[in-house]
Design a protein around this motif. Sequence first.
Motif, PDB file in Angstrom:
ATOM      1  N   UNK A 117       0.891  -1.233  -0.015  1.00  0.00           N
ATOM      2  CA  UNK A 117       0.093   0.062   0.105  1.00  0.00           C
ATOM      3  C   UNK A 117       0.830   1.291  -0.090  1.00  0.00           C
ATOM      4  N   UNK A 118       0.655   2.231  -1.099  1.00  0.00           N
ATOM      5  CA  UNK A 118       1.631   3.388  -1.094  1.00  0.00           C
ATOM      6  C   UNK A 118       0.935   4.167   0.327  1.00  0.00           C
ATOM      7  N   UNK A 119       2.326   4.787   0.766  1.00  0.00           N
ATOM      8  CA  UNK A 119       2.039   5.616   2.000  1.00  0.00           C
ATOM      9  C   UNK A 119       1.570   7.097   1.604  1.00  0.00           C
ATOM     10  N   UNK A 120       1.637   7.659   0.277  1.00  0.00           N
ATOM     11  CA  UNK A 120       1.058   8.807  -0.107  1.00  0.00           C
ATOM     12  C   UNK A 120      -0.433   8.834  -0.488  1.00  0.00           C
ATOM     13  N   UNK A 121      -0.408   7.861  -1.534  1.00  0.00           N
ATOM     14  CA  UNK A 121      -1.960   7.812  -2.240  1.00  0.00           C
ATOM     15  C   UNK A 121      -2.904   6.752  -1.518  1.00  0.00           C
ATOM     16  N   UNK A 122      -2.243   5.988  -0.924  1.00  0.00           N
ATOM     17  CA  UNK A 122      -2.989   4.771  -0.191  1.00  0.00           C
ATOM     18  C   UNK A 122      -3.505   3.716  -1.194  1.00  0.00           C
ATOM     19  N   UNK A 123      -3.323   3.782  -2.391  1.00  0.00           N
ATOM     20  CA  UNK A 123      -3.543   2.896  -3.444  1.00  0.00           C
ATOM     21  C   UNK A 123      -2.584   1.508  -3.345  1.00  0.00           C
ATOM     22  N   UNK A 124      -3.022   0.302  -3.598  1.00  0.00           N
ATOM     23  CA  UNK A 124      -2.398  -0.946  -3.692  1.00  0.00           C
ATOM     24  C   UNK A 124      -1.612  -0.947  -4.758  1.00  0.00           C
ATOM     25  N   UNK A 125      -0.186  -1.438  -4.658  1.00  0.00           N
ATOM     26  CA  UNK A 125       0.758  -1.481  -5.832  1.00  0.00           C
ATOM     27  C   UNK A 125       1.438  -2.902  -5.803  1.00  0.00           C
ATOM     28  N   UNK A 126       1.952  -3.474  -6.970  1.00  0.00           N
ATOM     29  CA  UNK A 126       2.623  -4.700  -6.917  1.00  0.00           C
ATOM     30  C   UNK A 126       4.142  -4.638  -6.798  1.00  0.00           C
ATOM     31  N   UNK A 127       4.703  -5.174  -5.846  1.00  0.00           N
ATOM     32  CA  UNK A 127       6.006  -5.272  -5.691  1.00  0.00           C
ATOM     33  C   UNK A 127       6.517  -6.609  -6.340  1.00  0.00           C
ATOM     34  N   UNK A 128       7.012  -6.526  -7.782  1.00  0.00           N
ATOM     35  CA  UNK A 128       7.103  -8.009  -8.330  1.00  0.00           C
ATOM     36  C   UNK A 128       8.484  -8.385  -7.917  1.00  0.00           C
ATOM     37  N   UNK A 129       8.479  -9.891  -8.309  1.00  0.00           N
ATOM     38  CA  UNK A 129       9.648 -10.429  -7.970  1.00  0.00           C
ATOM     39  C   UNK A 129      10.786 -10.041  -8.584  1.00  0.00           C
ATOM     40  N   UNK A 130      10.837  -9.538  -9.768  1.00  0.00           N
ATOM     41  CA  UNK A 130      12.027  -8.900 -10.439  1.00  0.00           C
ATOM     42  C   UNK A 130      12.287  -7.665  -9.751  1.00  0.00           C
ATOM     43  N   UNK A 131      11.568  -6.914  -9.141  1.00  0.00           N
ATOM     44  CA  UNK A 131      11.841  -5.665  -8.478  1.00  0.00           C
ATOM     45  C   UNK A 131      12.474  -6.079  -7.099  1.00  0.00           C
ATOM     46  N   UNK A 132      11.932  -7.275  -6.496  1.00  0.00           N
ATOM     47  CA  UNK A 132      12.547  -7.753  -5.188  1.00  0.00           C
ATOM     48  C   UNK A 132      13.860  -7.977  -5.242  1.00  0.00           C
ATOM     49  N   UNK A 133      14.105  -8.639  -6.395  1.00  0.00           N
ATOM     50  CA  UNK A 133      15.532  -9.276  -6.897  1.00  0.00           C
ATOM     51  C   UNK A 133      16.649  -7.881  -7.171  1.00  0.00           C
ATOM     52  N   UNK A 134      15.901  -7.107  -7.735  1.00  0.00           N
ATOM     53  CA  UNK A 134      16.721  -5.629  -8.045  1.00  0.00           C
ATOM     54  C   UNK A 134      17.144  -5.095  -6.635  1.00  0.00           C
TER      55      UNK A 134
END
Length: 51
Positions: A7-24
């Motif tokens: 959940x974004x701390x600024x806008x409150x919307x959900x977003x996906x933290x993908x496997x690729x981003x996690x690896x990065x």
Amino acid sequence: MADKTLVCRDCGNDFVFTEGEQEFYREKGFDNEPTRCIDCRRAKKAQQNRR
């Protein structure tokens, strides 16, 4: 490792933290997950560049 929904701390919307981003993040040595969605990250970066 699976995609995570955060959940974004600024806008409150959900977003996906993908496997690729996690690896990065792991490769770069970042310990914390992102707290802002991509749109809010871009807005924050643009705001900082205007100063």
